[in-house]
Design an enzyme around this catalytic site. Structure first.
Site, PDB file in Angstrom:
ATOM      1  N   ASP A  60      39.683  34.899  38.731  1.00 24.48           N
ATOM      2  CA  ASP A  60      40.949  35.255  38.085  1.00 24.48           C
ATOM      3  C   ASP A  60      41.769  34.032  37.693  1.00 24.48           C
ATOM      4  OD1 ASP A  60      40.438  38.044  38.576  1.00 24.48           O
ATOM      5  OD2 ASP A  60      41.035  37.703  40.654  1.00 24.48           O
TER       6      ASP A  60
ATOM      7  N   GLU B  53      43.514  45.039  31.364  1.00 27.21           N
ATOM      8  CA  GLU B  53      44.228  44.179  32.314  1.00 27.21           C
ATOM      9  C   GLU B  53      44.048  42.724  31.879  1.00 27.21           C
ATOM     10  OE1 GLU B  53      42.516  45.257  36.081  1.00 27.21           O
ATOM     11  OE2 GLU B  53      40.533  44.525  35.547  1.00 27.21           O
TER      12      GLU B  53
END
Length: 553
Positions: A61, A224
């Site tokens: 991430d 997302e």
């Protein structure tokens, strides 16, 4: 060609730079075909080129910014403490660990403390880092608690105590944005509500959202990985979504920050054979080239490793990787160094435990019990005091396990030396690999006044010889296949295999960790001292020696 644009003007300090295609980003004459996980070379090749991955370890991430000539990236850390790891680079390829933004996970939830350990697969998820008004800003989410933020003048810290921006479960992947007029915004996904993406105004201090400003600007399957950019007067919303072929990177744009975002573009192909490069950050070097720092989002035992892809602008849209005939990008495994003549850096790993604080490559499994470890009790050693795990003889429920990420290179070896003379009845200590729910450990089992070698994983428990000396050396080795073999030594020179080969694993969104553990099933008593932790990595086919991987800026 796009000219005279501004991207996050207040954030990244590079206003009004000309943007063009990026034809020099690809290394000439280099075979880009790589079977996943079989990279014999990686990172800086010291000949003006680099190979992906740039970090063959679990740095999931990511987000990345440039501030002047320096690059800063963050990565999610889930239940590990300290949280939100911060990386630094001078060239986007050679990275070192700078620090962490969250020192105490109890600021998030008591469930992340050593006496709860109830957040595997949860905890700190994806976030974003920005530079605004002379400060670094980090925003991130936890799936159970909501959104948090912190700031610092120096990215190495100290960071301000966490402030909760949104108190609600079911949100992820937030990112702040400050417009040219100074107004701040926060974008994020409510995955619990069918992946609706919301945009809020921020208060003037950036610490809270203006709830009355809430507007849903997008919704698609699995949408997302949000980022917001302003380029040449357009607001670009970067995100990922799930298509039938897998997760891909998308972008939409509007002349108004709240939309409507009616123009959209797919930026890359899913490429499941390469574990779907997706989440990450777009940024530009000083000389105008664009790049995308990303993870490979479908994890295996090595986790979600970090790669750097060139970006080409075409018709007002960024194309990530090598443009195909359809105008959509494909994975690139080699390229020219984004910045020339920078120093080679190997991420920090080794520790002689000679400093007053643990160096930043270390992370505890959950928030540790502070009075049960020390670097000063026996100078030059790490002292780990045993206490009862939350479940008997369960490594995954034992507090104060100290960990590092496992690299995926052709040869990897971790060796520790531990002093075991102060162990007591019921105590178990040694070297381990783990994710959740998988683990393997080798160490000393002190029982009935005998210190015996022991190997244990989910399926096997083996008892070994009695260890009568004061010290023992433990080692794990593995290669690109992630097959680990444990060893032990009584003198630090001759090592003997012990236990079966263990396949390193993926679990709870994390790749395998190597760790040092000490717990006692019977009472809160006993101690080991760790003299050193040596981590050898096959760097481009030549083995470094012990003490090689101290890293640093």
């Amino acid at each position: 060609m796009i000219s005279k644009f501004s991207i996050f003007r207040a954030l990244t300090c590079f206003c009004f730079i000309t943007v063009c295609a990026n034809p020099v980003a690809y290394a000439q004459g280099v075979d880009d075909s790589v079977k996943w996980g079989n990279w014999l070379k990686w990172g800086d090749q010291r000949n003006g080129t680099y190979r992906n991955p740039v970090l063959p370890a679990d740095y999931s991430d990511p987000d990345c910014i440039r501030v002047n000539d320096d690059y800063y990236a963050i990565s999610s850390t889930f239940q590990f403490s300290p949280g939100v790891v911060i990386l630094h680079s001078n060239d986007l390829v050679n990275w070192s660990v700078l620090g962490h933004a969250v020192n105490n996970l109890n600021q998030l939830s008591p469930e992340m403390n050593w006496d709860k350990m109830n957040r595997y697969g949860k905890g700190i998820w994806a976030g974003a880092i920005r530079y605004h008004h002379g400060k670094f800003w980090v925003y991130f989410g936890t799936p159970d608690e909501g959104y948090f933020m912190t700031t610092a003048r120096d990215p190495a810290g100290p960071w301000e105590p966490l402030h909760q921006v949104l108190s609600s479960p079911g949100w992820d992947d937030c990112c702040p944005f400050w417009d040219d007029d100074g107004q701040g915004y926060l974008i994020g996904t409510n995955y619990a509500d069918d992946y609706k993406i919301h945009l809020f105004k921020l208060t003037a201090d950036g610490r809270d959202i203006v709830k009355a400003s809430d507007q849903v600007i997008h919704q698609s399957p699995g949408s997302e990985a949000n980022k917001l950019y302003k380029i040449n007067g357009w607001y670009y919303h970067f995100f990922s979504e799930v298509k039938p072929e897998g997760r891909v990177v998308m972008m939409e744009r509007s002349k108004n920050i709240f939309g409507p975002y009616i123009e959209s573009k797919q930026l890359n192909h899913a490429e499941k054979q390469f574990n779907e490069p997706n989440q990450g950050g777009l940024l530009q070097t000083q000389d105008g080239k664009w790049y995308f720092l990303t993870h490979h989002g479908s994890g295996d035992w090595s986790g979600r490793v970090l790669s750097l892809l060139p970006v080409t602008w075409a018709n007002g849209w960024p194309v990530i990787g090598k443009p195909g005939a359809d105008g959509i990008g494909n994975m690139v495994w080699a390229g020219k160094m984004p910045v020339k003549d920078t120093a080679k850096v190997i991420l920090q790993t080794d520790d002689e435990f000679e400093e007053s604080q643990l160096p930043p490559q270390w992370e505890w499994n959950y928030q540790p019990k502070a009075d049960k470890w020390s670097l000063s009790q026996k100078p030059g050693w790490l002292s780990l005091h045993a206490f009862k795990p939350l479940r008997p003889d369960d490594l995954l429920k034992a507090g104060n396990t100290l960990t590092q990420r496992c690299f995926r290179t052709p040869y990897n070896s971790v060796t520790i030396k531990i002093e075991i003379s102060r162990m007591t009845d019921g105590e178990k200590a040694g070297l381990c690999h783990f994710t959740n729910p998988h683990f393997a450990q080798i160490g000393i089992n002190y029982s009935r006044k005998r210190r015996c070698l022991e190997f244990k994983n989910e399926k096997v428990r083996l008892s070994g010889p009695e260890i009568k000396g004061r010290n023992i050396w433990l080692r794990s080795t593995w290669g690109l296949d992630g097959l680990s073999q444990f060893y032990y030594s009584l003198d630090g020179y001759i090592f003997k295999r012990f236990g079966p080969v263990y396949q390193l694993t993926w679990g709870s969104y994390r790749g395998d960790r190597i760790g040092i553990y000490n717990y006692n099933d019977r009472e809160n008593k006993g101690c080991i001292n760790v003299d050193y932790f040596h981590y050898e990595i096959d760097e481009q086919g030549s083995l470094p020696g012990p003490g090689r991987n101290k890293g640093g800026l």
